[in-house]
Design an enzyme around this catalytic site. Structure first.
Site, PDB file in Angstrom:
ATOM      1  N   GLY A   1       0.792  -1.229   0.000  1.00 23.71           N
ATOM      2  CA  GLY A   1       0.000   0.000   0.000  1.00 23.71           C
ATOM      3  C   GLY A   1       0.818   1.271   0.000  1.00 23.71           C
TER       4      GLY A   1
ATOM      5  CG  LEU B   1      -1.924  -8.519  -6.815  1.00 26.12           C
ATOM      6  CD1 LEU B   1      -1.145  -9.493  -5.932  1.00 26.12           C
ATOM      7  CD2 LEU B   1      -1.153  -8.253  -8.106  1.00 26.12           C
TER       8      LEU B   1
ATOM      9  CG  ASN C   1      -3.870  -0.855 -12.814  1.00 28.57           C
ATOM     10  OD1 ASN C   1      -3.730  -1.105 -11.608  1.00 28.57           O
ATOM     11  ND2 ASN C   1      -3.212  -1.521 -13.748  1.00 28.57           N
TER      12      ASN C   1
ATOM     13  CD  GLU D   1       4.916   1.700  -9.209  1.00 29.49           C
ATOM     14  OE1 GLU D   1       3.756   1.361  -9.431  1.00 29.49           O
ATOM     15  OE2 GLU D   1       5.715   1.004  -8.560  1.00 29.49           O
TER      16      GLU D   1
ATOM     17  CG  HIS E   1       1.601  -2.429 -15.167  1.00 25.13           C
ATOM     18  ND1 HIS E   1       1.258  -3.630 -14.594  1.00 25.13           N
ATOM     19  CD2 HIS E   1       2.614  -2.691 -16.028  1.00 25.13           C
ATOM     20  CE1 HIS E   1       2.018  -4.589 -15.104  1.00 25.13           C
ATOM     21  NE2 HIS E   1       2.852  -4.049 -15.974  1.00 25.13           N
TER      22      HIS E   1
HETATM   23  C1  GRF Z   1       3.167  -1.177  -7.611  1.00 24.28           C
HETATM   24  O1  GRF Z   1       4.389  -1.506  -8.186  1.00 24.28           O
HETATM   25  C2  GRF Z   1       2.108  -0.985  -8.669  1.00 24.28           C
HETATM   26  O2  GRF Z   1       2.590  -0.460  -9.856  1.00 24.28           O
HETATM   27  C3  GRF Z   1       1.621  -2.391  -8.911  1.00 24.28           C
HETATM   28  O3  GRF Z   1       1.643  -2.993  -7.638  1.00 24.28           O
HETATM   29  C4  GRF Z   1       2.617  -2.351  -6.828  1.00 24.28           C
HETATM   30  C5  GRF Z   1       1.947  -1.919  -5.561  1.00 24.28           C
HETATM   31  O4  GRF Z   1       2.857  -1.429  -4.624  1.00 24.28           O
HETATM   32  N1  GRF Z   1       0.344  -2.414  -9.558  1.00 24.28           N
HETATM   33  P1  GRF Z   1       2.340  -0.806  -3.253  1.00 24.28           P
HETATM   34  O5  GRF Z   1       1.459  -1.864  -2.599  1.00 24.28           O
HETATM   35  O6  GRF Z   1       1.562   0.431  -3.574  1.00 24.28           O
HETATM   36  O7  GRF Z   1       3.550  -0.531  -2.455  1.00 24.28           O
END
Ligand code: GRF
Length: 207
Positions: free
Chosen positions: A16, A89, A106, A178, A108
């Site tokens: 998270g 997921l 989303n 991200e 990724h």
């Molecule tokens: C991230 O790398 C995101 O791109 C992918 O899942 C991961 C989640 O990371 N979909 P976190 O749980 O937010 O640390």
């Protein structure tokens, strides 16, 4: 003129950290709920921030139809303007992507459409990047359509890949990118500055 803060539901399955980045960003939206599909640390982050959290644990549903019905009911109950998949997921079904058309986002950890789709999650994405000998990789934020990692792209950002990198090196380098990309994209969505024509997302100038 006052406009209401957009109501967001954030869906997670793991640590998270992207959820945390949204919580900490303090930009103009209201995270009204967090939904997880398994016990995970994202639940703790939501609780810490006093956000309602619902666990619809996929492992306890024998019938996938029941799981998907329950997920949609949990989302609907929050009456959200948008849904953010931040490391979630479970694959959403058409009833969800249609009900929230161009309102599900989303993140990724690759430059889609490369290294996306079924089976490309977590460290598998970065391993595939290394196996292909790529010199760059990155992150993509996109609207969600039915299918895995499918839908019009809102934003992408690259990072370098070095010859000696491990999967963990890439993961560590990509995470802060991200977080920033997701915050920026969610802000644009909440400002109603994103319009979709075909596969292309147009970003309107700030008023
Ligand atoms: C991230 O790398 C995101 O791109 C992918 O899942 C991961 C989640 O990371 N979909 P976190 O749980 O937010 O640390």
């Amino acid at each position: 003129m006052r406009t209401h803060l957009k109501r967001l539901v954030v869906c997670c399955s793991g640590s998270g950290s992207n959820l945390q980045a949204l919580i900490d960003s303090e930009i103009g939206f209201n995270i009204v709920g967090v939904i997880v599909d398994r016990p995970c640390f994202a639940q703790e982050r939501a609780k810490q921030a006093n956000i309602d959290v619902v666990c619809v644990d996929r492992s306890v549903y024998e019938n996938p139809d029941d799981f998907h019905t329950r997920i949609k009911a949990a989302v609907d109950a929050f009456v959200p303007d948008g849904i953010i998949l931040a490391g979630y997921l479970s694959i959403l079904r058409t009833e969800m992507t249609q009900a929230y058309h161009m309102r599900i986002i989303n993140i990724h950890p690759s430059i889609l459409p490369l290294f996306g789709g079924k089976g490309f999650y977590g460290s598998r994405v970065h391993q595939a990047v290394l196996d292909a000998g790529c010199k760059i990789t990155g992150a993509t934020v996109h609207f969600v359509e039915t299918g895995v990692d499918q839908g019009p792209i809102i934003a992408q950002r690259c990072i370098p890949v070095y010859a000696a990198d491990t999967v963990d090196d890439i993961a560590q380098r990509i995470h802060p990118v991200e977080h920033q990309l997701l915050i920026e994209s969610v802000q644009l969505f909440c400002q109603s500055r994103l319009t979709v024509h075909g596969r292309m997302v147009f970003i309107e100038d700030e008023k």
